[in-house]
Design a protein around this motif. Structure first.
Motif, PDB file in Angstrom:
ATOM      1  N   ASP A 308      -2.930 -10.552   7.474  1.00 10.80           N
ATOM      2  CA  ASP A 308      -1.909  -9.661   6.920  1.00 10.80           C
ATOM      3  C   ASP A 308      -2.164  -9.343   5.450  1.00 10.80           C
ATOM      4  O   ASP A 308      -1.724  -8.319   4.942  1.00 10.80           O
ATOM      5  CB  ASP A 308      -0.509 -10.252   7.117  1.00 10.80           C
ATOM      6  N   LYS A 309      -2.914 -10.225   4.776  1.00 10.95           N
ATOM      7  CA  LYS A 309      -3.308  -9.988   3.382  1.00 10.95           C
ATOM      8  C   LYS A 309      -4.067  -8.662   3.264  1.00 10.95           C
ATOM      9  O   LYS A 309      -3.814  -7.842   2.379  1.00 10.95           O
ATOM     10  CB  LYS A 309      -4.182 -11.152   2.915  1.00 10.95           C
ATOM     11  N   TYR A 310      -4.995  -8.439   4.195  1.00 11.20           N
ATOM     12  CA  TYR A 310      -5.826  -7.224   4.146  1.00 11.20           C
ATOM     13  C   TYR A 310      -5.027  -5.991   4.575  1.00 11.20           C
ATOM     14  O   TYR A 310      -5.244  -4.890   4.063  1.00 11.20           O
ATOM     15  CB  TYR A 310      -7.065  -7.412   5.022  1.00 11.20           C
ATOM     16  N   VAL A 311      -4.112  -6.199   5.509  1.00 11.45           N
ATOM     17  CA  VAL A 311      -3.228  -5.095   5.924  1.00 11.45           C
ATOM     18  C   VAL A 311      -2.407  -4.628   4.736  1.00 11.45           C
ATOM     19  O   VAL A 311      -2.317  -3.427   4.443  1.00 11.45           O
ATOM     20  CB  VAL A 311      -2.300  -5.537   7.084  1.00 11.45           C
ATOM     21  N   TYR A 312      -1.809  -5.584   4.024  1.00  8.68           N
ATOM     22  CA  TYR A 312      -0.950  -5.235   2.888  1.00  8.68           C
ATOM     23  C   TYR A 312      -1.755  -4.556   1.774  1.00  8.68           C
ATOM     24  O   TYR A 312      -1.296  -3.568   1.186  1.00  8.68           O
ATOM     25  CB  TYR A 312      -0.243  -6.474   2.351  1.00  8.68           C
ATOM     26  N   GLU A 313      -2.950  -5.068   1.495  1.00 12.28           N
ATOM     27  CA  GLU A 313      -3.799  -4.460   0.451  1.00 12.28           C
ATOM     28  C   GLU A 313      -4.083  -2.995   0.774  1.00 12.28           C
ATOM     29  O   GLU A 313      -4.015  -2.126  -0.092  1.00 12.28           O
ATOM     30  CB  GLU A 313      -5.116  -5.238   0.309  1.00 12.28           C
ATOM     31  N   ASN A 314      -4.401  -2.727   2.029  1.00 10.43           N
ATOM     32  CA  ASN A 314      -4.673  -1.348   2.455  1.00 10.43           C
ATOM     33  C   ASN A 314      -3.434  -0.480   2.290  1.00 10.43           C
ATOM     34  O   ASN A 314      -3.513   0.675   1.829  1.00 10.43           O
ATOM     35  CB  ASN A 314      -5.147  -1.338   3.915  1.00 10.43           C
ATOM     36  N   MET A 315      -2.272  -1.012   2.653  1.00 17.53           N
ATOM     37  CA  MET A 315      -1.028  -0.253   2.557  1.00 17.53           C
ATOM     38  C   MET A 315      -0.707   0.103   1.101  1.00 17.53           C
ATOM     39  O   MET A 315      -0.309   1.226   0.793  1.00 17.53           O
ATOM     40  CB  MET A 315       0.120  -1.053   3.177  1.00 17.53           C
ATOM     41  N   VAL A 316      -0.916  -0.861   0.206  1.00 17.23           N
ATOM     42  CA  VAL A 316      -0.635  -0.626  -1.218  1.00 17.23           C
ATOM     43  C   VAL A 316      -1.595   0.406  -1.791  1.00 17.23           C
ATOM     44  O   VAL A 316      -1.192   1.340  -2.504  1.00 17.23           O
ATOM     45  CB  VAL A 316      -0.727  -1.951  -2.013  1.00 17.23           C
ATOM     46  N   GLN A 317      -2.876   0.259  -1.470  1.00 13.83           N
ATOM     47  CA  GLN A 317      -3.897   1.165  -2.009  1.00 13.83           C
ATOM     48  C   GLN A 317      -3.675   2.610  -1.560  1.00 13.83           C
ATOM     49  O   GLN A 317      -3.925   3.551  -2.308  1.00 13.83           O
ATOM     50  CB  GLN A 317      -5.295   0.708  -1.577  1.00 13.83           C
ATOM     51  N   ASN A 318      -3.182   2.778  -0.338  1.00 12.76           N
ATOM     52  CA  ASN A 318      -3.090   4.124   0.236  1.00 12.76           C
ATOM     53  C   ASN A 318      -1.668   4.644   0.420  1.00 12.76           C
ATOM     54  O   ASN A 318      -1.477   5.785   0.867  1.00 12.76           O
ATOM     55  CB  ASN A 318      -3.815   4.144   1.586  1.00 12.76           C
ATOM     56  N   GLY A 319      -0.683   3.818   0.084  1.00 11.38           N
ATOM     57  CA  GLY A 319       0.703   4.278   0.182  1.00 11.38           C
ATOM     58  C   GLY A 319       1.231   4.393   1.599  1.00 11.38           C
ATOM     59  O   GLY A 319       2.115   5.209   1.877  1.00 11.38           O
ATOM     60  N   HIS A 320       0.712   3.581   2.532  1.00 10.90           N
ATOM     61  CA  HIS A 320       1.180   3.634   3.921  1.00 10.90           C
ATOM     62  C   HIS A 320       2.491   2.858   4.079  1.00 10.90           C
ATOM     63  O   HIS A 320       2.761   1.914   3.340  1.00 10.90           O
ATOM     64  CB  HIS A 320       0.123   3.074   4.870  1.00 10.90           C
ATOM     65  N   ARG A 321       3.278   3.224   5.076  1.00  5.00           N
ATOM     66  CA  ARG A 321       4.614   2.671   5.252  1.00  5.00           C
ATOM     67  C   ARG A 321       4.676   1.481   6.211  1.00  5.00           C
ATOM     68  O   ARG A 321       5.535   0.621   6.072  1.00  5.00           O
ATOM     69  CB  ARG A 321       5.567   3.763   5.782  1.00  5.00           C
ATOM     70  N   ILE A 322       3.805   1.475   7.224  1.00  6.39           N
ATOM     71  CA  ILE A 322       3.878   0.397   8.219  1.00  6.39           C
ATOM     72  C   ILE A 322       2.481  -0.075   8.604  1.00  6.39           C
ATOM     73  O   ILE A 322       1.546   0.725   8.726  1.00  6.39           O
ATOM     74  CB  ILE A 322       4.667   0.828   9.479  1.00  6.39           C
ATOM     75  N   GLY A 323       2.370  -1.401   8.784  1.00  7.08           N
ATOM     76  CA  GLY A 323       1.095  -1.976   9.214  1.00  7.08           C
ATOM     77  C   GLY A 323       1.336  -3.376   9.743  1.00  7.08           C
ATOM     78  O   GLY A 323       2.410  -3.958   9.550  1.00  7.08           O
ATOM     79  N   GLY A 324       0.342  -3.916  10.418  1.00  9.23           N
ATOM     80  CA  GLY A 324       0.525  -5.271  10.917  1.00  9.23           C
ATOM     81  C   GLY A 324      -0.558  -5.721  11.866  1.00  9.23           C
ATOM     82  O   GLY A 324      -1.575  -5.048  12.062  1.00  9.23           O
ATOM     83  N   GLU A 325      -0.296  -6.881  12.460  1.00  5.68           N
ATOM     84  CA  GLU A 325      -1.253  -7.543  13.349  1.00  5.68           C
ATOM     85  C   GLU A 325      -0.648  -7.744  14.735  1.00  5.68           C
ATOM     86  O   GLU A 325       0.570  -7.845  14.892  1.00  5.68           O
ATOM     87  CB  GLU A 325      -1.628  -8.916  12.795  1.00  5.68           C
ATOM     88  N   GLN A 326      -1.533  -7.891  15.692  1.00 10.29           N
ATOM     89  CA  GLN A 326      -1.144  -8.175  17.071  1.00 10.29           C
ATOM     90  C   GLN A 326      -0.279  -9.435  17.149  1.00 10.29           C
ATOM     91  O   GLN A 326       0.620  -9.539  17.985  1.00 10.29           O
ATOM     92  CB  GLN A 326      -2.422  -8.364  17.888  1.00 10.29           C
ATOM     93  N   SER A 327      -0.530 -10.389  16.247  1.00 15.62           N
ATOM     94  CA  SER A 327       0.169 -11.680  16.255  1.00 15.62           C
ATOM     95  C   SER A 327       1.629 -11.577  15.841  1.00 15.62           C
ATOM     96  O   SER A 327       2.367 -12.559  15.934  1.00 15.62           O
ATOM     97  CB  SER A 327      -0.538 -12.655  15.315  1.00 15.62           C
ATOM     98  N   GLY A 328       2.065 -10.401  15.355  1.00 18.68           N
ATOM     99  CA  GLY A 328       3.465 -10.233  14.998  1.00 18.68           C
ATOM    100  C   GLY A 328       3.766 -10.199  13.513  1.00 18.68           C
ATOM    101  O   GLY A 328       4.928 -10.118  13.121  1.00 18.68           O
ATOM    102  N   HIS A 329       2.728 -10.276  12.679  1.00 17.12           N
ATOM    103  CA  HIS A 329       2.918 -10.044  11.240  1.00 17.12           C
ATOM    104  C   HIS A 329       3.064  -8.539  11.049  1.00 17.12           C
ATOM    105  O   HIS A 329       2.076  -7.805  11.097  1.00 17.12           O
ATOM    106  CB  HIS A 329       1.668 -10.469  10.448  1.00 17.12           C
ATOM    107  N   ILE A 330       4.266  -8.050  10.818  1.00 17.21           N
ATOM    108  CA  ILE A 330       4.486  -6.620  10.628  1.00 17.21           C
ATOM    109  C   ILE A 330       5.052  -6.406   9.223  1.00 17.21           C
ATOM    110  O   ILE A 330       6.006  -7.088   8.813  1.00 17.21           O
ATOM    111  CB  ILE A 330       5.483  -6.049  11.668  1.00 17.21           C
ATOM    112  N   ILE A 331       4.463  -5.460   8.496  1.00 14.39           N
ATOM    113  CA  ILE A 331       4.900  -5.189   7.122  1.00 14.39           C
ATOM    114  C   ILE A 331       5.511  -3.793   7.050  1.00 14.39           C
ATOM    115  O   ILE A 331       4.868  -2.800   7.415  1.00 14.39           O
ATOM    116  CB  ILE A 331       3.713  -5.305   6.133  1.00 14.39           C
ATOM    117  N   PHE A 332       6.748  -3.743   6.592  1.00 13.03           N
ATOM    118  CA  PHE A 332       7.457  -2.480   6.349  1.00 13.03           C
ATOM    119  C   PHE A 332       7.516  -2.320   4.828  1.00 13.03           C
ATOM    120  O   PHE A 332       8.405  -2.892   4.178  1.00 13.03           O
ATOM    121  CB  PHE A 332       8.860  -2.523   6.952  1.00 13.03           C
TER     122      PHE A 332
END
Length: 448
Positions: A308-332
């Motif tokens: 989820d660390k890498y998901v969040y980094e990508n979201m911050v860099q690109n301004g995306h609203r939602i991301g996450g992993e199959q395991s259930g780590h979901i970031i809004f």
């Protein structure tokens, strides 16, 4: 990753790989580091999960922090996302969560959170590790510079109020099951759903220090599946030990994992015209069926490394609203800086209530492909991965599958292991293609 800290903190068996001395040293460093350039004392907030060893590590961290001059605010048993929320909204220098997430009770961990509520940056963590290894010394606080501790359960209560404020409708007449994994969410989740009017059915909310994640929570979803069906519930949500993950169960007892949650909420945002950049962030382990479903919707997606660390980094860099992993780590990202299991459950309830559809209906357009993943223990991960014959075998599988599946071969970040994963139309195909690549790895003498 560092010597002690991985992508999700310093984790190990309590008093074996992760000791009270380690915790004391982490506290000593953070108290000094965040207070050395300030006139006033630095402020650190600490939360913990329900493991027996969490109390031991809490006291050890407090001793180190106060000895270095920090004032420490104790949230007591609470969730990782609540620590993140309190840090970023209440002017703390940093936060610490004591938890080993979904691991068994005898493991524990120390997660470090920066003043923005995000995972601590690598540079600061490396300095913590240097101090643990005795590469430099730091002064002790004396006299009135010694820190104090503050009971801060009020911070946890404010977080509960924040979650409740995010719901768009009452949950009246909704029968909701919650599996709290005998962990951090055991009081918070029920409080939130009760306040919103749900008829709440709770299991695995009797922590005794030794039963966290034991046949419970998001890693043992079969327990909630059975519970939802037996009680004819509208939906169920299972959390992990520190409640930064959520896996859902629909009214039929079928599992709704992180991939399906990303689909449901990504589609919902797109329909509302609020899917920023028309993009959902996933990891390379997301199911092939999710990508096909997004293609049909015209939704773009990013693929990051696992974590989820890498998901969040990508979201911050690109301004995306939602991301996450199959395991259930979901970031809004509009609402939080980390995965938050209870927030994820609230967002799923929002879609169900706003669209007046069951979770089974909302997930029905996605066809999850069969997947087989096998680990191969090797002498050298780079040599096995870069072997020309192995690469040729992988390429052959990819070409054979074409648009009907995919193959992924990657190195484990924590073990001397190569992971070979195939998704295809049938389980038999997956097995066949995974084994064909492993056979080449074995023939070339890479196996340990």
């Amino acid at each position: 990753m560092g010597k002690y800290f991985g992508t999700d903190g310093f984790r190990g068996e309590a008093n074996v790989n992760l000791t009270v001395e380690h915790a004391y040293q982490v506290g000593r460093f953070l108290g000094w580091y965040y207070g050395k350039d300030k006139e006033e004392k630095c402020k650190v907030v600490i939360g913990k999960d329900t493991r027996r060893s969490s109390y031991m590590f809490e006291y050890s961290l407090v001793a180190g922090l106060t000895a270095s001059g920090a004032d420490v605010y104790l949230l007591h048993v609470t969730t990782t996302p609540s620590v993140s929320y309190v840090v970023r909204t209440e002017d703390f220098d940093c936060g610490i969560m004591i938890s080993a997430s979904h691991n068994p009770y005898y493991d524990n961990g120390i997660k470090l959170i920066n003043s923005k509520g995000e995972k601590m940056d690598e540079e600061t963590i490396l300095k913590v590790e240097d101090y643990i290894d005795g590469k430099f010394e730091i002064p002790m606080a004396v006299r009135d510079q010694i820190g104090c501790t503050v009971d801060y359960s009020a911070g946890r209560n404010r977080y509960i109020g924040y979650l409740i404020s995010l719901a768009t409708r009452s949950y009246k007449n909704m029968k909701v099951g919650l599996d709290c994994a005998n962990g951090s969410s055991w009081m918070i989740a029920k409080s939130v759903f009760d306040a919103l009017g749900a008829k709440t059915y709770v299991i695995n909310a009797q922590p005794d220090g030794l039963n966290i994640n034991m046949n419970a929570g998001s890693t043992h979803i079969e327990v909630l599946q059975k519970f939802v069906k037996e009680n004819q519930l509208d939906v169920g949500f299972a959390f992990d030990g520190d409640a930064d993950r959520c896996i859902a169960v629909d009214e039929n007892g079928s599992v709704v994992d992180g991939d399906l949650i990303l689909y449901v909420y990504g589609r919902y945002l797109k329909e509302k015209g609020e899917l920023r950049n028309n993009t959902v962030v996933t990891t390379i382990m997301s199911n092939f069926g999710l990508y096909k479903a997004f293609d049909e919707l015209g939704v773009d997606y990013e693929k990051t490394q696992v974590g989820d660390k890498y998901v969040y980094e990508n979201m911050v860099q690109n301004g995306h609203r939602i991301g996450g992993e199959q395991s259930g780590h979901i970031i809004f990202s509009k609402y939080a800086t980390t995965g938050d299991g209870i927030l994820t459950a609230i967002k799923m309830m929002e879609v169900m209530l706003e669209k007046k559809q069951s979770l089974a209906t909302l997930t029905s357009p996605v066809r999850i492909y069969p997947q087989v993943l096998k680990n191969v223990r090797v002498k050298s991960k780079p040599e096995a991965q870069n072997d020309a014959d192995v690469q040729a075998a992988v390429k052959q599988v990819a070409e054979t599958l074409g648009a009907t599946g995919r193959i992924l071969v990657r190195e484990s970040g924590t073990e001397p292991v190569i992971r070979v994963m195939v998704e295809a139309e049938t389980k038999e195909e997956c097995e066949k293609y995974v084994d064909s690549v492993i056979e080449v790895i074995e023939k070339k003498g890479h196996c340990a």
